[in-house]
Design an enzyme around this catalytic site. Structure first.
Site, PDB file in Angstrom:
ATOM      1  N   ASP A 141       0.863  -1.184   0.000  1.00 30.74           N
ATOM      2  CA  ASP A 141       0.000   0.000   0.000  1.00 30.74           C
ATOM      3  C   ASP A 141       0.902   1.237   0.000  1.00 30.74           C
ATOM      4  O   ASP A 141       1.405   1.652   1.033  1.00 30.74           O
ATOM      5  CB  ASP A 141      -0.890  -0.043   1.247  1.00 30.74           C
ATOM      6  CG  ASP A 141      -1.681   1.242   1.427  1.00 30.74           C
ATOM      7  OD1 ASP A 141      -1.616   2.114   0.540  1.00 30.74           O
ATOM      8  OD2 ASP A 141      -2.362   1.368   2.467  1.00 30.74           O
TER       9      ASP A 141
ATOM     10  N   GLU B  27      31.472  10.829   1.605  1.00 27.26           N
ATOM     11  CA  GLU B  27      32.174  10.707   2.895  1.00 27.26           C
ATOM     12  C   GLU B  27      31.191  11.031   4.011  1.00 27.26           C
ATOM     13  O   GLU B  27      31.186  12.145   4.528  1.00 27.26           O
ATOM     14  CB  GLU B  27      33.333  11.707   2.952  1.00 27.26           C
ATOM     15  CG  GLU B  27      34.352  11.536   1.868  1.00 27.26           C
ATOM     16  CD  GLU B  27      35.461  12.584   1.961  1.00 27.26           C
ATOM     17  OE1 GLU B  27      35.330  13.552   2.745  1.00 27.26           O
ATOM     18  OE2 GLU B  27      36.459  12.426   1.252  1.00 27.26           O
TER      19      GLU B  27
ATOM     20  N   GLU C 122      29.822  11.542   7.510  1.00 24.72           N
ATOM     21  CA  GLU C 122      30.339  11.677   8.881  1.00 24.72           C
ATOM     22  C   GLU C 122      29.184  11.415   9.843  1.00 24.72           C
ATOM     23  O   GLU C 122      28.018  11.594   9.491  1.00 24.72           O
ATOM     24  CB  GLU C 122      30.896  13.089   9.083  1.00 24.72           C
ATOM     25  CG  GLU C 122      32.091  13.365   8.170  1.00 24.72           C
ATOM     26  CD  GLU C 122      32.567  14.805   8.168  1.00 24.72           C
ATOM     27  OE1 GLU C 122      33.763  15.032   7.949  1.00 24.72           O
ATOM     28  OE2 GLU C 122      31.734  15.717   8.344  1.00 24.72           O
TER      29      GLU C 122
ATOM     30  N   GLU D 139      36.845  11.881  13.463  1.00 24.42           N
ATOM     31  CA  GLU D 139      36.776  13.209  12.839  1.00 24.42           C
ATOM     32  C   GLU D 139      37.108  14.295  13.868  1.00 24.42           C
ATOM     33  O   GLU D 139      37.397  13.997  15.024  1.00 24.42           O
ATOM     34  CB  GLU D 139      35.398  13.440  12.203  1.00 24.42           C
ATOM     35  CG  GLU D 139      35.399  13.386  10.677  1.00 24.42           C
ATOM     36  CD  GLU D 139      36.328  14.427  10.017  1.00 24.42           C
ATOM     37  OE1 GLU D 139      36.786  15.366  10.701  1.00 24.42           O
ATOM     38  OE2 GLU D 139      36.610  14.287   8.812  1.00 24.42           O
TER      39      GLU D 139
ATOM     40  N   GLU E 134      34.291   9.162  10.651  1.00 32.87           N
ATOM     41  CA  GLU E 134      34.064   9.100   9.204  1.00 32.87           C
ATOM     42  C   GLU E 134      34.566   7.756   8.693  1.00 32.87           C
ATOM     43  O   GLU E 134      35.610   7.270   9.145  1.00 32.87           O
ATOM     44  CB  GLU E 134      34.824  10.240   8.518  1.00 32.87           C
ATOM     45  CG  GLU E 134      34.648  10.250   7.015  1.00 32.87           C
ATOM     46  CD  GLU E 134      35.324  11.446   6.355  1.00 32.87           C
ATOM     47  OE1 GLU E 134      35.222  12.581   6.882  1.00 32.87           O
ATOM     48  OE2 GLU E 134      35.967  11.238   5.315  1.00 32.87           O
TER      49      GLU E 134
ATOM     50  N   HIS F 151      30.282  14.867   2.086  1.00 33.62           N
ATOM     51  CA  HIS F 151      30.930  15.389   0.873  1.00 33.62           C
ATOM     52  C   HIS F 151      30.853  14.326  -0.215  1.00 33.62           C
ATOM     53  O   HIS F 151      31.100  13.151   0.060  1.00 33.62           O
ATOM     54  CB  HIS F 151      32.393  15.727   1.152  1.00 33.62           C
ATOM     55  CG  HIS F 151      32.585  16.557   2.374  1.00 33.62           C
ATOM     56  ND1 HIS F 151      33.759  16.632   3.063  1.00 33.62           N
ATOM     57  CD2 HIS F 151      31.708  17.347   3.045  1.00 33.62           C
ATOM     58  CE1 HIS F 151      33.623  17.428   4.101  1.00 33.62           C
ATOM     59  NE2 HIS F 151      32.382  17.874   4.116  1.00 33.62           N
TER      60      HIS F 151
ATOM     61  N   ARG G 144      38.949  24.535   2.219  1.00 30.20           N
ATOM     62  CA  ARG G 144      37.838  23.696   2.680  1.00 30.20           C
ATOM     63  C   ARG G 144      36.566  24.488   2.971  1.00 30.20           C
ATOM     64  O   ARG G 144      35.545  23.924   3.346  1.00 30.20           O
ATOM     65  CB  ARG G 144      38.265  22.885   3.896  1.00 30.20           C
ATOM     66  CG  ARG G 144      39.053  21.672   3.485  1.00 30.20           C
ATOM     67  CD  ARG G 144      39.654  20.898   4.612  1.00 30.20           C
ATOM     68  NE  ARG G 144      40.641  19.983   4.066  1.00 30.20           N
ATOM     69  CZ  ARG G 144      40.396  18.718   3.718  1.00 30.20           C
ATOM     70  NH1 ARG G 144      39.223  18.194   3.910  1.00 30.20           N
ATOM     71  NH2 ARG G 144      41.338  17.973   3.191  1.00 30.20           N
TER      72      ARG G 144
ATOM     73  N   GLU H 289      34.708  17.530  -5.620  1.00 29.20           N
ATOM     74  CA  GLU H 289      34.069  17.177  -4.341  1.00 29.20           C
ATOM     75  C   GLU H 289      33.073  18.259  -3.938  1.00 29.20           C
ATOM     76  O   GLU H 289      33.471  19.376  -3.619  1.00 29.20           O
ATOM     77  CB  GLU H 289      35.162  17.052  -3.261  1.00 29.20           C
ATOM     78  CG  GLU H 289      34.628  16.805  -1.862  1.00 29.20           C
ATOM     79  CD  GLU H 289      35.692  16.993  -0.766  1.00 29.20           C
ATOM     80  OE1 GLU H 289      36.867  17.269  -1.091  1.00 29.20           O
ATOM     81  OE2 GLU H 289      35.330  16.894   0.415  1.00 29.20           O
TER      82      GLU H 289
ATOM     83  N   ARG I  43      30.714  19.829  -1.265  1.00 23.50           N
ATOM     84  CA  ARG I  43      30.820  19.722   0.198  1.00 23.50           C
ATOM     85  C   ARG I  43      29.544  20.109   0.960  1.00 23.50           C
ATOM     86  O   ARG I  43      29.504  19.994   2.179  1.00 23.50           O
ATOM     87  CB  ARG I  43      31.991  20.582   0.684  1.00 23.50           C
ATOM     88  CG  ARG I  43      33.337  20.004   0.249  1.00 23.50           C
ATOM     89  CD  ARG I  43      34.493  20.920   0.608  1.00 23.50           C
ATOM     90  NE  ARG I  43      34.695  21.083   2.037  1.00 23.50           N
ATOM     91  CZ  ARG I  43      35.378  20.253   2.817  1.00 23.50           C
ATOM     92  NH1 ARG I  43      35.938  19.186   2.295  1.00 23.50           N
ATOM     93  NH2 ARG I  43      35.509  20.495   4.111  1.00 23.50           N
TER      94      ARG I  43
HETATM   95  N1  GLU Z   1      32.696  18.083   9.266  1.00 28.90           N
HETATM   96  C1  GLU Z   1      32.926  19.031   8.208  1.00 28.90           C
HETATM   97  C2  GLU Z   1      31.601  19.338   7.495  1.00 28.90           C
HETATM   98  O1  GLU Z   1      30.661  19.597   8.104  1.00 28.90           O
HETATM   99  C3  GLU Z   1      33.957  18.539   7.216  1.00 28.90           C
HETATM  100  C4  GLU Z   1      35.276  18.113   7.754  1.00 28.90           C
HETATM  101  C5  GLU Z   1      36.164  17.560   6.630  1.00 28.90           C
HETATM  102  O2  GLU Z   1      36.709  18.351   5.849  1.00 28.90           O
HETATM  103  O3  GLU Z   1      36.192  16.339   6.493  1.00 28.90           O
HETATM  104  O4  GLU Z   1      31.466  19.367   6.319  1.00 28.90           O
HETATM  105 MG    MG Z   2      35.499  14.494   6.950  1.00 25.84          MG
END
Ligand code: GLU
Ligand code: MG
Length: 464
Positions: free
Chosen positions: A71, A149, A151, A204, A211, A260, A333, A353, A355
């Site tokens: 259903d 990736e 976390e 992490e 991670e 990411h 980053r 990548e 993010r």
């Molecule tokens: N924890 C971080 C985020 O919120 C990333 C850390 C990392 O570069 O792996 O994206």
């Molecule tokens: Mg990370």
């Protein structure tokens, strides 16, 4: 809220007599050899929750031949009440024994696709939405590969209203400060038992945050693996009397959890990485730059799908390695898209990548939307802006404007408004899913908006 239990109407649809194919026959034999007692038939709903029907093993041959009715209207966003009858068909290649089940309770799962009574794929099935964008990609002569990736945090079970972190470790910490290394090992063992090829696991940056990365694969398998990963982490954490938590920002003031996603396009054979160009500074082809530019152009709408909870926007703030500004770079980053450094001989690993995704998303919809945004960049030959290699967190309003750097939405509300105006991302979901998704997310936002928080009490109780 729809019932978490999927109602089984009846088992055998009246379609013409099917013949079992060799893959199904081999699977039946394998399930018997594995001593499996039950099969968990799985679907993912629109907000990314796993839905399951359990059958005893002796029913499997019937289900492999004809599927199983359910259903659809009891699943979040799936179907309206008048179109509720549908059936799920097992995707035979996704059979895996769940390694934490044993004896009389030994279970194997099979991921399924949802169909309408006439046999057509059901357009409200998130896995189907990803299949549709993948088919479009294949027609353009490409194959899309991803690896994410995810976390997550481990919290102790306790009676207080506050989450209690499991350890006090930090980035790359080694036992004994990292109390969770054994939990991580158990997760890795379970994943490998389910044929997920793990590359590494580590503590992490934040307390109790971890991670685990697995090898890249075609986008559909990668999305299946993310669903499997999440319930594996929760099952293993549970066995250690812990909670495995994928909330994007469980604790204010420290890093949140991202997902990411590394992405590349290969040629139709899956052998040549079409993102790799030896002559370019970043080792990227113009195709890769078009794809990247497409994701930057759609980033604000994409956010609603890849970071789809109220809590997601508490992560996407300056200072915690999560992106805020719509730019790209290599060492930076804080950028929305990072280009991992190329190492000689690793042409196949050239990738971009993204993010902003976080693990509260529905991975099928997230990957479908990312891919559609990138393809739009290719179709329109969008040019990437100049890279930003300094920390964008430091830029003030004026600097951001001078460099034409946009900002991600600051809330789920803002992201949903962007989604409403982005035909490319909407199309990736399809009209049915888009409507159901926005309905569910608007409800979530309104529920949040009506709360009065502890912060408001502290801030205003006597002050105004
Ligand atoms: N924890 C971080 C985020 O919120 C990333 C850390 C990392 O570069 O792996 O994206
Ligand atoms: Mg990370």
């Amino acid at each position: 809220m729809p019932s978490p239990v999927v109602a089984i109407l009846t088992c055998i649809p009246s379609r013409k007599e099917p013949i079992m194919d060799t893959a199904s026959k081999a699977l039946l034999e394998r399930a018997h050899a594995d001593n499996v007692q039950f099969i968990s038939l799985q679907l993912t709903d629109i907000v990314g929750a796993i839905k399951n029907i359990t059958i005893p093993l002796h029913k499997l041959d019937e289900v492999l031949e004809r599927g199983i009715w359910f259903d659809g209207s009891s699943i979040e966003g799936f179907a309206r009440i008048h179109e509720s009858d549908m059936f799920m068909m097992p995707d035979v290649g996704t059979y895996r024994v769940l390694p934490w089940t044993e004896g009389d309770h030994r279970v194997a799962r099979i991921i399924c696709d949802a169909h309408r009574p006439d046999g057509a794929p059901f357009d409200g099935d998130p896995r189907g939405a990803l299949r549709r964008v993948i088919q479009r990609t294949e027609k353009m002569g490409f194959r899309f590969f991803t690896s994410s990736e995810p976390e997550f945090f481990l919290f102790r079970k306790n009676d207080s209203a506050q989450p209690v972190p499991h350890d006090v470790g930090g980035y790359f910490d080694f036992s004994p400060r990292d109390l969770a290394s054994e939990v991580r090992q158990d997760i890795i063992l379970a994943l490998e038992a389910m044929q997920i090829d793990v590359e590494r696991g580590h503590h992490e940056v934040a307390t109790a945050q971890h991670e685990i990365n697995f090898r890249y694969s075609d986008a559909l398998t990668a999305a299946d693996n993310l669903m499997t990963f999440k319930y594996t982490v929760k099952a293993v954490a549970q066995a250690h009397d812990l909670y495995g938590v994928f909330m994007p920002k469980p604790i204010a003031g420290i890093n949140g959890s991202g997902m990411h996603t590394h992405q590349s396009l290969f040629d139709a054979t899956g052998e040549t990485n079409l993102f790799y160009d030896a002559k370019d500074n970043y080792k990227l082809t113009s195709l890769a730059y078009n794809f990247l530019a497409g994701q930057l152009a759609h980033a604000r709408a994409l956010a609603a799908v890849v970071a789809p909870t109220v809590n997601s926007y508490k992560r996407l703030v300056p200072g915690y390695e999560a992106p805020v500004y719509i730019c790209w770079g290599q060492i930076n980053r804080s950028a929305l898209i990072r280009i991992p450094r190329y190492s000689p001989g690793r042409e196949k690993s050239t990738r971009i990548e993204l993010r902003c995704p976080d693990p509260s998303c529905n991975p099928y919809l997230a990957v479908a939307a990312m891919l559609a945004a990138g393809l739009d960049g290719i179709e329109r030959k969008l040019q990437a802006p100049a890279p930003i290699e300094e920390s964008a967190y430091e830029f003030n309003e004026e600097e951001l404007q001078k460099r034409s750097i946009g900002v991600l939405p600051g809330s789920l509300d803002e992201a949903l408004r962007e989604l409403e105006n982005d035909a490319v991302v909407r199309d990736a979901l399809g009209e049915h899913i888009y409507r159901a998704f926005v309905r569910a997310k608007r409800r979530e936002w309104d529920e949040y908006r009506l709360q009065v928080s502890a912060w408001e009490w502290t801030r205003y109780f006597e002050a105004v």
